[in-house]
Design a protein around this motif. Structure first.
Motif, PDB file in Angstrom:
ATOM      1  N   ALA A  83      27.004  18.988 -13.195  1.00 46.19           N
ATOM      2  CA  ALA A  83      25.987  19.769 -12.092  1.00 46.19           C
ATOM      3  C   ALA A  83      26.527  20.629 -11.033  1.00 46.19           C
ATOM      4  O   ALA A  83      27.848  20.292 -10.583  1.00 46.19           O
ATOM      5  CB  ALA A  83      25.332  18.535 -11.371  1.00 46.19           C
ATOM      6  N   ALA A  84      26.023  21.830 -10.557  1.00 43.55           N
ATOM      7  CA  ALA A  84      26.373  22.454  -9.644  1.00 43.55           C
ATOM      8  C   ALA A  84      26.457  21.828  -8.419  1.00 43.55           C
ATOM      9  O   ALA A  84      25.721  20.874  -8.194  1.00 43.55           O
ATOM     10  CB  ALA A  84      25.661  23.535  -9.718  1.00 43.55           C
ATOM     11  N   PRO A  85      27.217  22.193  -7.397  1.00 44.91           N
ATOM     12  CA  PRO A  85      27.207  21.492  -6.279  1.00 44.91           C
ATOM     13  C   PRO A  85      25.956  21.487  -5.479  1.00 44.91           C
ATOM     14  O   PRO A  85      25.407  22.359  -5.427  1.00 44.91           O
ATOM     15  CB  PRO A  85      28.272  22.544  -5.400  1.00 44.91           C
ATOM     16  CG  PRO A  85      29.099  23.113  -6.422  1.00 44.91           C
ATOM     17  CD  PRO A  85      28.239  23.092  -7.731  1.00 44.91           C
ATOM     18  N   GLY A  86      25.649  20.226  -5.081  1.00 48.16           N
ATOM     19  CA  GLY A  86      24.309  20.069  -4.422  1.00 48.16           C
ATOM     20  C   GLY A  86      23.181  19.857  -5.378  1.00 48.16           C
ATOM     21  O   GLY A  86      22.065  19.993  -4.669  1.00 48.16           O
ATOM     22  N   LYS A  87      23.293  20.254  -6.746  1.00 45.40           N
ATOM     23  CA  LYS A  87      22.246  20.227  -7.597  1.00 45.40           C
ATOM     24  C   LYS A  87      21.892  19.010  -8.497  1.00 45.40           C
ATOM     25  O   LYS A  87      21.189  18.791  -9.257  1.00 45.40           O
ATOM     26  CB  LYS A  87      22.463  21.386  -8.609  1.00 45.40           C
ATOM     27  CG  LYS A  87      22.389  22.783  -7.481  1.00 45.40           C
ATOM     28  CD  LYS A  87      21.132  23.262  -7.386  1.00 45.40           C
ATOM     29  CE  LYS A  87      21.079  24.465  -6.694  1.00 45.40           C
ATOM     30  NZ  LYS A  87      19.667  24.833  -6.386  1.00 45.40           N
ATOM     31  N   ARG A  88      22.659  17.982  -8.165  1.00 43.63           N
ATOM     32  CA  ARG A  88      23.039  16.931  -9.297  1.00 43.63           C
ATOM     33  C   ARG A  88      21.471  16.108  -9.290  1.00 43.63           C
ATOM     34  O   ARG A  88      20.937  15.910 -10.424  1.00 43.63           O
ATOM     35  CB  ARG A  88      23.929  15.401  -8.538  1.00 43.63           C
ATOM     36  CG  ARG A  88      23.758  14.334  -9.588  1.00 43.63           C
ATOM     37  CD  ARG A  88      24.376  13.112  -9.151  1.00 43.63           C
ATOM     38  NE  ARG A  88      25.619  13.621  -8.447  1.00 43.63           N
ATOM     39  CZ  ARG A  88      26.126  12.998  -7.270  1.00 43.63           C
ATOM     40  NH1 ARG A  88      25.568  11.844  -6.725  1.00 43.63           N
ATOM     41  NH2 ARG A  88      27.370  13.363  -6.617  1.00 43.63           N
ATOM     42  N   GLU A  89      20.794  16.068  -8.416  1.00 41.37           N
ATOM     43  CA  GLU A  89      19.399  15.232  -8.220  1.00 41.37           C
ATOM     44  C   GLU A  89      18.396  16.343  -8.770  1.00 41.37           C
ATOM     45  O   GLU A  89      17.596  15.911  -9.431  1.00 41.37           O
ATOM     46  CB  GLU A  89      18.849  14.807  -6.652  1.00 41.37           C
ATOM     47  CG  GLU A  89      19.832  13.651  -6.166  1.00 41.37           C
ATOM     48  CD  GLU A  89      20.080  12.392  -6.981  1.00 41.37           C
ATOM     49  OE1 GLU A  89      19.209  12.239  -7.763  1.00 41.37           O
ATOM     50  OE2 GLU A  89      21.344  12.039  -7.283  1.00 41.37           O
ATOM     51  N   GLU A  90      18.559  17.326  -8.455  1.00 41.76           N
ATOM     52  CA  GLU A  90      17.556  18.456  -9.212  1.00 41.76           C
ATOM     53  C   GLU A  90      18.031  18.497 -10.586  1.00 41.76           C
ATOM     54  O   GLU A  90      16.699  18.679 -11.493  1.00 41.76           O
ATOM     55  CB  GLU A  90      17.809  19.683  -8.491  1.00 41.76           C
ATOM     56  CG  GLU A  90      16.700  20.778  -9.010  1.00 41.76           C
ATOM     57  CD  GLU A  90      16.860  22.178  -8.315  1.00 41.76           C
ATOM     58  OE1 GLU A  90      16.134  23.207  -8.820  1.00 41.76           O
ATOM     59  OE2 GLU A  90      17.575  22.415  -7.408  1.00 41.76           O
ATOM     60  N   LEU A  91      18.944  18.307 -10.979  1.00 31.33           N
ATOM     61  CA  LEU A  91      19.128  18.485 -12.513  1.00 31.33           C
ATOM     62  C   LEU A  91      18.622  17.171 -13.267  1.00 31.33           C
ATOM     63  O   LEU A  91      17.856  17.392 -14.142  1.00 31.33           O
ATOM     64  CB  LEU A  91      20.736  18.499 -12.870  1.00 31.33           C
ATOM     65  CG  LEU A  91      21.209  18.770 -14.222  1.00 31.33           C
ATOM     66  CD1 LEU A  91      22.422  19.653 -14.379  1.00 31.33           C
ATOM     67  CD2 LEU A  91      21.536  17.293 -14.994  1.00 31.33           C
ATOM     68  N   ILE A  92      18.916  16.075 -12.459  1.00 26.68           N
ATOM     69  CA  ILE A  92      18.406  14.813 -12.966  1.00 26.68           C
ATOM     70  C   ILE A  92      16.788  14.857 -12.966  1.00 26.68           C
ATOM     71  O   ILE A  92      16.058  14.542 -13.977  1.00 26.68           O
ATOM     72  CB  ILE A  92      18.833  13.346 -12.263  1.00 26.68           C
ATOM     73  CG1 ILE A  92      20.166  13.343 -12.523  1.00 26.68           C
ATOM     74  CG2 ILE A  92      18.052  12.164 -12.661  1.00 26.68           C
ATOM     75  CD1 ILE A  92      20.989  12.503 -11.582  1.00 26.68           C
TER      76      ILE A  92
END
Length: 92
Positions: A11-20
């Motif tokens: 996941a890109a920095p700060g994008k983990r939850e958006e990716l999920i």
């Protein structure tokens, strides 16, 4: 011939939850596509920004159509990941 893909991504920095969230919305739709036998995202328990997408398709034609469907839907996962995803391909 069945095609299995294991796609490792970060996941890109700060994008983990958006990716999920994106995969939570996308996965049920993909699993309805003809030829899809599995489409599931797994998150590492040791490195929470690391993911593995497990895909299984009845054949290469179904996988090819899937790629076209994603493009038609305008799905852009690149902004949610860092670097290049590593794709391992297996055939049964």
């Amino acid at each position: 011939m069945t095609v299995r893909l294991i796609v490792n991504m970060e996941a890109a920095p700060g994008k983990r939850e958006e990716l999920i969230a994106t995969f939570a919305e996308l996965s049920p739709k993909v699993r309805e596509e003809p030829g899809c036998e599995q489409y599931e995202l797994y998150q590492s328990t040791e490195q929470p920004d690391q993911f593995a997408l497990m895909e299984r398709w009845t054949d290469q034609d179904a996988l090819t159509v899937h790629g076209q469907v994603l493009r038609e839907r305008g799905v852009d996962l690149a902004s949610l990941r860092t670097g290049q995803s590593q794709v391992e391909r297996y055939e049964e």
